[in-house]
Design an enzyme around this catalytic site. Structure first.
Site, PDB file in Angstrom:
ATOM      1  CD  GLU A   1      45.331  38.460  41.283  1.00 56.67           C
ATOM      2  OE1 GLU A   1      45.184  37.992  40.137  1.00 56.67           O
ATOM      3  OE2 GLU A   1      45.649  39.632  41.495  1.00 56.67           O
TER       4      GLU A   1
ATOM      5  CD  GLU B   1      33.363  30.113  46.442  1.00 60.69           C
ATOM      6  OE1 GLU B   1      33.297  29.522  47.545  1.00 60.69           O
ATOM      7  OE2 GLU B   1      34.111  31.099  46.241  1.00 60.69           O
TER       8      GLU B   1
ATOM      9  CG  LEU C   1      38.896  44.177  36.076  1.00 59.11           C
ATOM     10  CD1 LEU C   1      38.317  44.743  34.788  1.00 59.11           C
ATOM     11  CD2 LEU C   1      39.562  42.821  35.802  1.00 59.11           C
TER      12      LEU C   1
ATOM     13  CB  ILE D   1      41.974  49.886  43.155  1.00 59.22           C
ATOM     14  CG1 ILE D   1      40.642  49.865  42.382  1.00 59.22           C
ATOM     15  CG2 ILE D   1      43.166  49.975  42.208  1.00 59.22           C
ATOM     16  CD1 ILE D   1      40.404  48.621  41.544  1.00 59.22           C
TER      17      ILE D   1
END
Length: 386
Positions: free
Chosen positions: A366, A370, A124, A156
């Protein structure tokens, strides 16, 4: 909520703890120094995890997985994380979004991943789209029965070992509240597909041996049959997995922090200065007390959040709280462990320096601290700002 673990859960924790001590920890130092896990060791760990019944414990029983509830999964993650990701990643947890597989995808991707015959990676993040996932630029254009993908991904994890990537690409745009939004689609792209190049990314100080990669797509042609879920609904297959993943990261952080505390306690009891164990001095003993208290709080928050997931009542904000708090507790505990060990805490002869390095990534991947605060605050304010 009943905070007492069942007998089955206690037995599961003990079994995983034993597996880590026997099959993973003995290799940690060598893997860290080499910054690599040999194919032979990877296959050995995978085979032993399958034999022990730990492989794909996060997947439903109906597809051959462990079928465990989220609380039990969090307990396993807590124990596995007491060794670096470079090793415990081979006790594989396939991407849960593979449950969106249909038709031939089930036999080609879902079942082989559950059975240990294939591994996946989640593609992603892009150079210009980290925390802002909606900003991804990789595009997939429909051409007859195919989609043609162009763009790039980075950071990735584990792509060098994966047999295929779950790739997210923009397939359309739409207006929402006056803003242009991307309609994103997930694709199953096999390693070796023409037009896709996989290259080792920059070296990271955390979790040596667990590498990130860059993926490049240059007119990469993928059949429409490789769409995971529905066209334009990639976020729907991703979001539930990402939110649950944050709770498991929190469990990982708790396990790492507990290992740091255990090492610190032993050192504080064994190390003598001025004629007595350094743990007898308030400057050290109070650190240990604070570390233990913070870890217990992080553990209770994490397990309660996993329990809420099982009840179907967990919110995104609650998952964010667990990830935020546990990752920041880990950072504090790892730093205090170095302080307790003194100069030896920064020497690579021991595990404390590795724990300290590995801890730093937890506040970034993940979803950064913040971003977690943003999710939590948005959830708190939403009822008041309507």
């Amino acid at each position: 909520m009943n905070f007492q673990l069942t007998q089955e859960q206690e037995m599961l924790v003990e079994a995983v703890r034993s597996f880590v001590a026997k099959e993973l920890l003995p290799h940690e130092e060598a893997v860290d120094r080499a910054d690599a896990v040999s194919p032979e060791l990877a296959a050995q760990i995978r085979g032993k995890a399958i034999a022990a019944g730990f492989y794909a414990f996060n997947m439903p029983e109906e597809v051959g997985g462990g079928g465990l509830d989220y609380l039990s999964q969090a307990l396993i993650e807590r124990e596995l994380s007491k060794v670096s990701w470079a090793l415990h990643v081979f006790v594989a947890r396939p991407s849960k979004i593979l449950m969106a597989c249909k038709d031939e995808q089930i036999n080609d991707y879902l079942l082989p991943c559950v059975q240990g015959e294939k591994t996946d990676c989640f593609a992603l993040t892009e150079p210009g789209a980290g925390s802002d996932a909606n900003a991804i630029k990789t595009r997939a254009v429909r051409q007859g029965d195919d989609f043609v993908i162009n763009g790039s991904k980075h950071f990735i994890s584990h792509a060098g070992h994966a047999d295929f990537a779950i790739v997210f690409a923009v397939t359309d745009t739409y207006e929402h509240n006056g803003r242009k939004r991307n309609a994103v689609t997930a694709f199953l792209v096999d390693r070796g597909t023409m037009g896709m190049t996989i290259r080792r990314g920059p070296k990271c100080v955390s979790n040596r041996g667990y590498h990130t990669y860059e993926l490049f797509f240059d007119d990469c042609r993928v059949p429409a049959s490789k769409v995971l879920g529905e066209v334009g609904k990639g976020w729907e297959v991703a979001n539930a997995w990402l939110t649950a993943g944050r709770v498991m990261v929190a469990a990982n952080c708790v396990g790492q922090a507990q290992r740091a505390l255990d090492l610190s306690l032993q050192w504080a009891a064994d190390r003598k200065q001025f004629g007595q164990a350094i743990g007898s001095y308030q400057g050290v003993s109070f650190k240990l007390a604070d570390m233990a208290t913070q870890i217990r709080a992080a553990e209770m928050l994490t397990l309660h959040t996993a329990w809420k997931m099982d009840q179907g009542s967990m919110t995104d904000g609650e998952a964010g709280m667990a990830k935020l708090f546990a990752s920041e507790v880990l950072g504090k505990v790892a730093d205090e462990a170095v302080q307790i060990f003194g100069g030896m805490g920064l020497m690579d002869e021991g595990p404390v320096e590795r724990i300290w390095r590995n801890a730093r990534i937890e506040r970034i991947w993940e979803g950064t601290s913040e971003i977690q605060r943003h999710i939590i605050a948005r959830e708190l304010l939403r009822p008041l700002l309507r």
